[in-house]
Design a protein around this motif. Structure first.
Motif: not given
Lengths: 221, 862
Positions: B432-438, B813-824
């Motif tokens: 979820y953390g990965f996907v929600s970073g999308f 997440v930070n390595a992939i351009p369309m993702f932003n990291w959020n703590f969740t």
């Protein structure tokens, strides 16, 4: 006045051809302070009778009146609460809870009832039974005789109307049996307890004030 | 020593043990099913994807054979065909090219081919058969669509075939067709042997001795070796061995050399494998562990009556085999089913093949490995009680049993259950953390610069061999600008010829770029050796040219350029000044870390005209001493421009094929066409449309690109958004499936532990009831015990999830351009209450079931 009355108790298992009459019309009375033994061979129905008297099981027919209360109609938790207030059990295999200390085992029925124990009385019982030094250990660290003494203490702790003992010496050697029975009788006298004990051993049965013999689900003597 | 025949009695004991505690074995089989389901779905999806990626490369390479010879005569073919080291050999004979007017843009080659050869070229008929009669033909659906001939066997089709000597126009009957790959370099048309012999008889003169380059009537031979290691070397050996001429044209299939999988994907697969194995181990092991008392007791008993350790092991293995025999095949089948569902979703996210995407490829070896993993887990777990029992004497096993029994709850059980539950929660939370970073917002903005973008189908296809960058001619631009609701259009032209420099500019570039560490590092990252780099640099220095593109842009596209620096220090560029014809914009040299200026604004550069009128044929002498002819613009005029500014081109405007330098110029559209000739077609046309007309324009473009000109393609704002959100969907679906199965395993583990512990303590509970503990009190007690599990699960899952979120997920997440990291920890917050309910309900249900028997009955059980 009788503390325990059983009227026309019947307990049947199965039906028709496989019908087993474990108890067949048993009536008896026990007076307050009496020490009664019920003697019978294996399969005679003595354990079933004890279970009925102690409210562990419901009779097919008949009544059990303990301390003026008819318990034959009680079910589940009602019966359970009645047991912890009015009946003290002593089992052949001790049946102590393995994960709690000796003292906690003794006061378990009282605490289950949400009450505070009568400290002075309990100490008195413990001292009488000679287990003061073992209170903090787990039951598994005790010998059989010691465990049974703890069981007796537990049975006495809640000051029940009657104590029911199911072959209390069945798992003990002769010497220890004598000790435990002696203690049972002494404490019964000392704390004015009514005791009903079942056994298959005539010699043990003779220690009681009165002996009731049961055979094939009927009282014969 | 004599072997004792005791198989039968061991079987009996093994079976009776299972029958005696059937519920334990049912749970075990379920656990094995789930574990092998995880493995087989992972391996099937992985295997299918590897297969698809490899097939994708092969389709780009044009075939699945290891290597091939081209332009052979029949006798040369005979020299090769019987070589014993070749696993398979097949050939085709060139007949010519299809010249139908409708096929102008679809390069279609005509052959007679053996079925095997067509198959390895991915062009064997999927419907019908290969041609036999002279008037029979096999075509691809791509060709048939272009010819507007129905895609069914028996259709009549008129073909114009250029056989080099002749132009044959003839009616054929379609005897079969295949699904053509629109990105493949050529479509195939297969004819019968009779036809080939009549119109393109096999050549007898070897190609080097021939007067002209006559490829018609020559054999193309494709072959496979026993394996794909060192194909180049094997081909060389084959040439030497068969004595075929040394200058034979041969091709080695590069698809076999290309590493087919990203290391990061392999790492993810390995990590998943480890997680699944751990989850499977936790539950299977736990089932054996919580039953260990009765197991040890049983083994102790068997030992007392003289069962040897070897025999005990046999019994354990026998049981493990039975569990595996039932559980693994079921799990495998379910896993393949899961894979069937997941594959299209996953495959949709990778650029692999354009035909037959997301198809299941069941690799029997993969399944066997998956089965072995599951079986291994069962055996390891099952052996533990056996090993424990073997350490103690038979009499002690009984005592040992009692001790464990009385000491209450062993801590290990708590640990396995908590790990198992937490594992599922942690995976769920991480997914979820990965996907929600999308977050598409920032990324898609870069991709969308107009409502619509129209271009040739090959332009944005990473698999295309050739990109058609001049497909949009003036008439199409006019047609599109005249559509109802179109506000503005902006064409993007491109010339990929690279840039020439001289004098001061070149000195500057040598200093800034050629001598830079950044360039060296970029070469190194491409896999060049220091020596290669030196050679390339020497060559570049001599040539005075850098790879790059010259773009021509209209105002719409111009407005989207990102301005870095300008001649006048302003942060914007005036279109009218730029459009005056004296200025050019330039890009920078980009590496992963740095941007370097090739030249500064204000420098004056010269750009060559590639107007076809300046193209001239030049004759030169090659290394072999032979003369050859090539086309050159070396006498075309150069025009001087001043660099107005340094800019970056948004991804959506670029041609997405990059060289090492990417030294790009941007000219105004008008100037680009003036320089290169007004017939030059645009690579891309951007369109902005009134909001209310978007739907209508979209319909028009859809119809145009599917019915009128299938070589054209378009992107809409919506389609790009949809494409990227589907990537999020994939991760979501896969994540939910994995977390779901792991969760199921975790809960099963908990339920099983709780239920077993209640059953084991059934007598103790009865005893408590006898002395007056009510059912309600007992349930409360059990719930309290369950809450301990729950509390630990919360602690464990929350802390590990948080840790993974701030470390692994943040990194990923930070390595992939369309993702932003959020703590969740939202998934935990959502799932934990449910788990709390289950954790409380399961013991209560188990207790109720237990209480169906009366106290007396339960007390009697020893």
């Amino acid at each position: 006045m009788s503390i325990l009355v059983a009227e026309h108790l019947k307990k049947y298992y199965g039906a028709d051809e496989t019908l087993v009459k474990a108890l067949d019309d048993v009536s008896l009375k026990v007076e307050r302070g009496e020490f009664v033994s019920i003697i019978g061979t294996s399969g005679s129905g003595k354990s079933t009778l004890l279970h009925m008297l102690g409210g562990l099981d419901n009779p097919t027919e008949g009544k059990v009146i303990v301390d003026d209360k008819d318990i034959s109609g009680l079910k589940g938790d009602e019966l359970c609460i009645f047991r912890r207030r009015k009946i003290g059990f002593i089992f052949q295999s001790f049946n102590l809870v393995p994960s709690i200390s000796v003292y906690d085992n003794i006061v378990l029925p009282i605490r289950l009832d949400g009450k505070k124990e009568d400290k002075e009385y309990i100490d008195n019982v413990i001292e009488t039974l000679g287990i003061s030094s073992k209170l903090k250990v787990l039951p598994s660290k005790l010998s059989g005789g010691q465990q049974q003494r703890v069981a007796i203490a537990r049975a006495l702790a809640s000051k029940p109307a009657i104590i029911l003992a199911d072959e209390p010496t069945g798992n003990l050697d002769t010497k220890t049996s004598q000790d435990v029975l002696g203690l049972l009788k002494t404490t019964g006298d000392k704390f004015n307890q009514t005791i009903v004990m079942i056994t298959h051993n005539d010699e043990i049965a003779q220690m009681a004030d009165r002996t009731i013999r049961i055979e094939d689900g009927r009282i014969v003597q | 020593m004599k072997n004792v025949d005791n198989k039968k009695v061991i079987d009996t004991i093994a079976m009776s043990g299972i029958r005696a505690r059937i519920s334990k074995y049912i749970v075990l089989v379920l656990a094995v099913v789930l574990t092998s389901l995880l493995f087989s779905s992972l391996f099937t999806v992985g295997g299918s994807m590897v297969n698809e990626i490899q097939e994708g490369s092969m389709r780009q390479a044009g075939g699945s054979c290891h290597a091939g010879f081209k332009y052979l005569t029949e006798s040369e073919y005979d020299q090769v065909k019987d070589d014993p080291k070749l696993k398979s050999v097949s050939y085709r004979i060139m007949v010519g090219m299809l010249e139908n007017e409708e096929l102008k843009k679809i390069h279609t080659e005509c052959y007679f081919a053996e079925y095997e050869n067509a198959k390895c070229g991915f062009s064997a008929p999927t419907e019908g058969r290969m041609p036999e009669a002279e008037d029979e033909v096999v075509l691809s659906n791509v060709v048939l669509d272009a010819l507007k001939v129905p895609c069914e066997v028996g259709s009549k089709v008129t073909l114009d075939i250029d056989t080099e000597n002749d132009l044959v126009e003839k009616e054929f009957t379609l005897c079969g067709y295949y699904e053509g790959d629109p990105v493949s370099p050529a479509q195939m048309a297969y004819f019968s042997k009779t036809f080939q012999e009549k119109y393109a008889p096999a050549k007898t003169v070897p190609l080097p001795d021939s007067e002209t380059f006559d490829y018609v009537g020559r054999y193309s031979v494709d072959f496979n070796f026993s394996n794909s290691i060192n194909i180049e070397g094997k081909v060389q050996a084959l040439i030497a061995r068969t004595g075929i001429r040394e200058n034979v044209d041969y091709g080695v299939n590069w698809a076999y050399g290309a590493s087919s999988l990203d290391p990061s994907i392999i790492a993810i697969c390995l990590a998943l494998c480890a997680v699944f194995m751990f989850a499977g181990y936790l539950i299977i092991f736990n089932i054996f562990d919580i039953n260990i008392i009765s197991d040890i007791q049983e083994f102790g008993l068997l030992k007392t009556i003289g069962t040897t350790e070897k025999q005990l092991k046999k019994i354990v293995m026998k049981r493990a085999n039975i569990i595996s025999f039932i559980g693994i095949p079921v799990g495998m089948a379910l896993g393949v089913l899961v894979a069937v569902v997941l594959l299209p979703v996953i495959s949709g996210q990778f650029v692999t093949v354009s035909v037959g995407k997301g198809q299941l490829h069941v690799n029997i070896w993969m399944l066997l490995v998956a089965a072995a993993f599951s079986y291994f887990t069962v055996v390891i777990s099952a052996m533990k009680p056996c090993r424990k029992a073997s350490k103690v004497s038979p009499v002690e096993t009984v005592k040992y049993t009692e001790k464990t029994d009385r000491n209450g709850k062993p801590k290990k059980k708590l640990v396995t259950v908590i790990l198992s539950l937490s594992l599922a929660l942690v995976v769920l939370n991480s997914v979820y953390g990965f996907v929600s970073g999308f977050s598409m917002d920032g990324y898609v903005e870069n991709l969308i610069i107009a409502d619509f973008s129209v271009q040739d189908i090959s332009v944005d296809n990473p698999g295309a061999m050739m990109r058609e960058t001049k497909a949009i001619d003036a008439s199409l631009i006019e047609k599109l600008s005249d559509l109802d609701g179109v506000d503005e259009v902006g064409a993007i032209y491109i010339n990929e010829r690279g840039q020439e420099f001289s004098g001061e500019n070149w000195a500057e570039i040598e200093k800034n770029i050629l001598n830079s560490d950044q360039l060296r590092e970029k070469y190194l990252s491409y896999g060049y050796s220091e020596e290669d780099i030196k050679n390339i640099n020497d060559y570049t220095r001599k040539s005075g040219t850098l790879g790059g593109k010259t773009y021509g842009v209209g105002k719409l596209a111009f407005d989207k350029l990102k301005v870095i620096e300008t001649i006048d220090g302003k942060d914007s560029i005036d279109w009218d000044v730029f459009n005056s014809g004296n200025y050019v914009l330039m890009t920078r040299f980009m590496t992963d870390k740095d941007e370097l200026d090739f030249l500064k604004p204000g420098a004056r550069v010269q750009i060559r005209s590639y107007d076809p009128q300046y193209e001239e044929a030049v004759t030169a002498v090659g290394e072999d001493g032979k003369e050859f002819e090539y086309y050159s613009f070396e006498n075309a005029p150069l025009k001087e421009y001043e660099i107005y500014g340094i800019v970056e081109i948004p991804l959506a405007m670029e041609l997405r094929a990059y060289g090492i330098f990417e030294c790009n110029y941007i000219l105004p559209e008008k100037e680009f066409l003036a320089l290169n000739g007004s017939d030059w077609g645009a690579m891309r046309l951007l369109m902005n449309v009134e909001d209310s007309k978007e739907e209508a324009v979209n319909e028009w473009l859809k119809n145009y690109t599917t019915e009128v000109d299938t070589n054209m393609d378009y992107d809409s704002k919506e389609s790009i958004v949809a494409e990227y959100s589907s990537f999020g969907d994939m991760i979501r679906i896969v994540g939910i499936v994995i977390a779901g199965i792991l969760g199921l395993i975790g809960l099963m583990n908990f339920a099983n532990t709780m239920i077993t512990s209640i059953i084991v303590r059934s007598r103790e509970l009865a005893m408590l009831e006898a002395v007056g503990m009510t059912g309600k009190q007992q349930k409360t007690g059990l719930m309290k015990e369950a809450m301990v599990y729950f509390a630990w699960t919360i602690l464990c899952s929350v802390s590990v999830s948080a840790l993974i979120s701030v470390t692994l997920i943040r990194m990923l997440v930070n390595a992939i351009p369309m993702f932003n990291w959020n703590f969740t920890l939202v998934p935990l917050a959502v799932c934990l209450p449910f788990i709390a309910v289950l954790i409380v309900v399961i013991p209560v249900i188990a207790h109720d079931r237990l209480c169906k028997k009366s106290v007396v009955e339960r007390l009697r059980v020893e």
